[in-house]
Design a protein around this motif. Structure first.
Motif, PDB file in Angstrom:
ATOM      1  N   SER A   1       8.649  -1.393   1.406  1.00  0.00           N
ATOM      2  CA  SER A   1       7.475  -1.971   0.747  1.00  0.00           C
ATOM      3  C   SER A   1       7.448  -1.596  -0.736  1.00  0.00           C
ATOM      4  N   MET A   2       7.997  -0.419  -1.074  1.00  0.00           N
ATOM      5  CA  MET A   2       8.074  -0.051  -2.489  1.00  0.00           C
ATOM      6  C   MET A   2       8.976  -1.023  -3.254  1.00  0.00           C
TER       7      MET A   2
ATOM      8  N   ARG B   1       7.201  -4.208  -3.750  1.00  0.00           N
ATOM      9  CA  ARG B   1       6.170  -4.200  -4.795  1.00  0.00           C
ATOM     10  C   ARG B   1       6.779  -4.155  -6.184  1.00  0.00           C
ATOM     11  N   HIS B   2       7.928  -3.486  -6.279  1.00  0.00           N
ATOM     12  CA  HIS B   2       8.528  -3.378  -7.601  1.00  0.00           C
ATOM     13  C   HIS B   2       9.647  -4.391  -7.734  1.00  0.00           C
TER      14      HIS B   2
ATOM     15  N   GLU C   1       2.695   6.724 -10.077  1.00  0.00           N
ATOM     16  CA  GLU C   1       2.656   6.371  -8.669  1.00  0.00           C
ATOM     17  C   GLU C   1       3.282   7.478  -7.816  1.00  0.00           C
TER      18      GLU C   1
END
Ligand SMILES: Nc1ncnc2c1ncn2[C@@H]1O[C@H](COP(=O)(O)OP(=O)(O)OP(=O)(O)O)[C@@H](O)[C@H]1O
Ligand SMILES: [Mg+2]
Lengths: 239, 648
Positions: B7-8, B11-12, B98
């Motif tokens: 998911s990281m 998102r990026h 983050e």
């Protein structure tokens, strides 16, 4: 076990010549709600940051939930943050890249345990949010983000919650909602250390500590908003 | 953790997309290089209709292709690792907040490292698979290029290789992980407080004693570049020392160099655009190391291309220096239709090491009365055919060649040959020099029949041909054509020039290929690093925009910063190139060459121009785009809500 025990804590910012905090003593009992008040720049946020281990202070004792955080290992500290601490700041409460549900479940994910989706939505329901599980933090308003952070503390059973002006950016209704949630937390024997400028908010706490120039000058228990406002004004004049 | 990483990445995705592209490109290059390399290890020669020299060329081709693909594979791995390290440290620098927040909610540093490694494994595996799967497409043009860069000799049969593809995926994943590990030190210093407060700006302009010490050490190591290597230390060791020295000097000097450059340009441009000049100055000056690392793709590009160009130009002048010595050759004959006798071909197939060629050429000169000029012989050893340089002297001295009559021959210095013409005329000729050459027929006498056993180093040549000295090209050509209708005849001087040019062309081609690949990768990296840096700054741009900076002022600030970064990059790389040239000069002198390295000024300027243009485009487009985006409050205002309530 005491959620927070501070004895003779001092702190100086690296590029400051003057001590920002001197001889801070503060103990919090389980289920106790303590508010920190004082003029701007007096060191309220700094107390919170030192007490929660975000800034490296010097102290005779600095223990959270029985763990001496000045001498604990990194692993112990990580586990403490993961399982026993809650943070609610004015902003930056959530990891921007993770969805609301992922943010709420993060401590469980890091612990390699699971939390059921129904638990997450239940926690969100408690803070008055519905159907936001898959949203990203930036899609929520500041108050909503704060409530998600509270939902995270609700689900992860911390011993103590640190909150810096949790209602500062909220309107009266939302602020009231947050305060009710805090009452729920204390009812679950979770302690709260909170910084606020608002006498009405401070009046909801069990105890108020007054901070001036990096020192705790007095404590007030069970004060009403008018008394608190009066004292705040006195301190302002004294300065 | 895998899920979290996924998911990281998701998102990026904007940042990771660029990284993935680099990795895909790397896997594409590596996959095809390894495939081709595999093919060159087992070359298949078809002997039918081919001359000895062609088999020889094929063998060379396989060898040089193996060398080249090997080099490409190594370069790809190194450059990929480097770019990944670079990009990852940028990405991580931007994700500091983050990651600090993850720390805050109870992640340990080890978990953060694991997260980053997982992300890099996932992204590199996916990207490398795409690249490796696509690489068979590249193999065809790639092998064409290889052929072209080898004098256009016949093609080897190349084929994609599955194992090579799997290996290249593995290698690329590995180099990405190594790159990520190199970048991870960026978050080693991460502290909890960064989760809630912006990191304090450290003024790194101060020139500490430690830094001065480092600069001195660096310069001492650099000094090695100018020392003759000889007995002191090995070439590798001294090169290593030089490289280390250069790195130390760059790293420790940049906090001094960057602010002064940024100050200079800022001062220069502030009368024209005071606001933007100041903003750009603050950005570059306050974090010199970050500015220097912005300049690294630029430095990589300038250095790689310039060093290649320097090698080429130096090689060219070396080639010319040597080739002028051979210009006294009279004629050169070449023909394509010399066929193998069936028996010889069978021999050839049985034992590829024995090759034989036959030709018969007559020249009328031999029948004419004795020439007044002396004849010298240059014996040629056709085995040691290595590179594009037409000849190198193995034995004797070419200056001993008398007159302008040269015969190609085999033998050793001091050998005497008595040649006899059909008309009974005899001449004694003397071998004065032995040279290694891939073009072994030049001169008055044309080798008629030569047999060489490559495995045993035996060269046996019978001289049957007649000389051609003193005959004009036209009549000589006519005579040759009676025997070999397709043969081309050219004068020696012409032929040498032609061969040199051809050699240079193929060298240039290989260099353009290398430099082109490097340019693509580095430009890509340049765009990516710079874009990532600018995007990471959008909050600042948002604030600047709100306090009244106009869009064009933001774009100007970006452009001024580009100028600063370019100047930093070019200065540092000019230094690096100068050091390389010093290194080269030392090693050339060690090899007894009088040639000096040629500094590639034009290429450097052109590349710097290309970099400037690219970065300007990125800076302007990005400045324009970001300032549009800031007007759409809803897009990202929430995540960067300015603090209300009491001021800290
Ligand atoms: N990073 C820093 N470096 C140096 N000094 C700092 C830093 N942050 C805060 N200070 C100083 O420390 C003192 C206490 O700051 P702190 O943020 O704790 O105040 P506060 O009581 O929370 O004020 P406010 O009510 O305005 O939030 C201030 O005087 C400030 O100038
Ligand atoms: Mg504060």
């Amino acid at each position: 076990m005491q959620p927070l025990d501070i004895k003779n804590l001092s702190f100086t910012y690296p590029n400051n010549d003057k001590d920002t905090l001197t001889d801070i003593n503060l103990s919090i009992a389980p289920g106790e709600w303590v508010a920190i008040m004082g003029p701007s720049g007096s060191g309220k946020s700094t107390i919170l940051l030192c007490a929660s281990g975000l800034l490296p202070a010097t102290a005779d004792t600095l223990a959270i939930n029985g763990l001496d955080i000045l001498h604990a290992t990194k692993k112990q500290l990580a586990l403490l943050r993961r399982r026993k601490l809650g943070y609610i700041f004015q902003e930056l409460n959530l990891v921007p890249a993770l969805t609301v549900a992922q943010n709420i479940a993060i401590s469980f994910t890091l612990d390699k345990t699971k939390v059921t989706p129904s638990n997450i939505s239940q926690a969100l329901h408690q803070v008055g949010l519905e159907n936001v599980e898959n949203k990203l933090p930036h899609e929520l308003s500041g108050g909503q983000q704060q409530r998600v952070a509270i939902a995270r503390t609700l689900i992860s059973d911390p011993a103590i919650v640190f909150a810096d002006e949790p209602t500062g950016a909220l309107d009266t209704d939302n602020g009231e909602q947050v305060l009710q949630l805090f009452e729920k937390l204390t009812a679950q024997q979770k302690s709260i250390l909170m910084v606020t400028h608002d006498p009405n908010v401070a009046a909801r706490a069990n105890r108020i500590v007054w901070v001036v120039d990096g020192q705790i000058i007095s404590t007030l228990e069970g004060g009403n908003p008018t008394q608190i406002a009066q004292q705040l004004a006195n301190i302002g004049e004294a300065k | 953790m895998l899920y979290l990483s996924w998911s990281m990445i998701f998102r990026h995705k904007t940042q990771y997309f660029g990284l993935a592209m680099t990795i895909t490109l790397g896997a594409l290059l590596l996959g095809s290089s390894l495939s081709l390399h595999n093919s060159t290890q087992h070359p298949v020669f078809t002997t039918e209709d081919r001359r000895v020299s062609e088999i020889e060329t094929l063998r060379q081709l396989a060898e040089s292709s193996a060398w080249f693909t090997n080099l490409m594979a190594w370069l790809t791995i190194l450059i990929t690792t480097w770019i990944v390290a670079q990009t990852m440290s940028f990405i991580l620098a931007q994700r500091r907040k983050e990651l600090a927040q993850l720390l805050l909610v109870g992640a340990s540093k080890a978990q953060l490292y694991l997260l980053v490694i997982c992300e890099s494994v996932i992204i590199s595996f996916l990207a490398a698979c795409v690249g490796a799967l696509a690489s068979p497409v590249l193999i065809k043009p790639y092998s064409k290029l290889l052929v072209l860069s080898n004098n256009g000799s016949p093609e080897l049969s190349y084929h994609p290789d599955f194992t090579a593809l799997v290996i290249s995926v593995g290698l690329i994943v590995l180099s990405t992980v190594i790159g990520a590990l190199l970048a991870i030190r960026k978050i080693a210093s991460l502290s909890l407080i960064e989760a809630v407060r912006s990191p304090s700006v450290v003024d790194s302009r101060k020139f500490s004693g430690k830094r001065i010490f480092m600069v001195i050490i660096g310069f001492l190591a650099l000094g090695v570049a100018f020392l003759p290597t000889g007995n002191l230390m090995g070439y590798q060791l001294s090169t290593l020392l030089t490289g280390t020295g250069a790195t130390i000097v760059i790293v420790s000097l940049s906090p001094l160099l960057v602010p002064s450059i940024s100050h200079g340009i800022g001062r220069l441009l502030s009368p024209i655009a005071p606001g933007p000049a100041q903003v750009a100055q603050e950005y570059t000056r306050l974090s010199p190391l970050r500015t220097a690392s912005l300049a690294t793709p630029l430095i990589l590009l300038l250095c790689l291309v310039s060093v290649f160009a320097m090698l080429a130009q130096t090689g060219r002048s070396e080639t010319y220096a040597q080739s002028t010595q051979l210009k006294n050759t009279d004629y050169f004959v070449s023909a394509d239709d010399i066929k193998f006798h069936p028996q010889e071909q069978q021999d050839l197939e049985k034992n590829q090491n024995i090759a034989q060629s036959t030709s018969l050429v007559t020249a009328p000169d031999w029948l004419t009365p004795e020439s007044n000029r002396a004849i010298s012989i240059v014996a040629i050893n056709p085995q040691n055919i290595k590179d594009f340089i037409p000849v190198s002297v193995r034995e004797g001295d070419l200056s001993a060649v008398e007159g302008d009559r040269v015969a190609s021959f085999s033998g050793r210095v001091g050998d005497q040959h008595i040649v006899q013409s059909p008309g009974g005329h005899q001449e004694v000729i003397q071998v004065v020099a032995v040279v290694d050459s891939n073009f072994f027929i030049h001169g008055d006498y044309i080798v008629d029949k030569s047999t060489f056993d490559l495995s045993n180093n035996i060269v046996d040549t019978q001289l049957l041909a007649q000389g051609s000295d003193g005959v004009d090209l036209q009549s000589f050509t006519a005579t040759v054509h009676q025997v070999l209708p397709d043969a081309t005849v050219s004068s020696g001087a012409e032929w040498v020039t032609q061969k040199v040019n051809q050699g240079m062309k193929s060298l240039m081609f290989a260099i353009i290929l290398l430099a082109g690949g490097a340019t693509v990768l580095a430009l890509f990296n340049l765009i990516q690093t710079y874009l990532t840096a600018l995007i990471g700054r959008r909050k600042d741009i948002d604030i600047l925009h709100r306090v009244g900076m106009t869009r064009s002022q933001i774009m100007e600030a970006n452009a001024i910063e580009v100028l600063m970064v370019l100047l930093v990059g070019s200065l540092l790389s000019a230094g690096a190139i100068y050091i390389t040239s010093a290194r080269m000069q030392v090693s050339l002198a060690d090899m007894g060459s009088v040639v000096r390295p040629v500094l590639p000024v034009t290429i450097f300027a052109i590349m710097a121009g290309i970099c400037l243009l690219t970065m300007l485009v990125v800076a302007l487009v990005e400045g324009y785009w970001l300032s549009i985006r800031t007007t759409y409050r809803g897009l990202f205002l929430n995540s960067h809500r300015p603090q209300k309530g009491t001021a800290r």
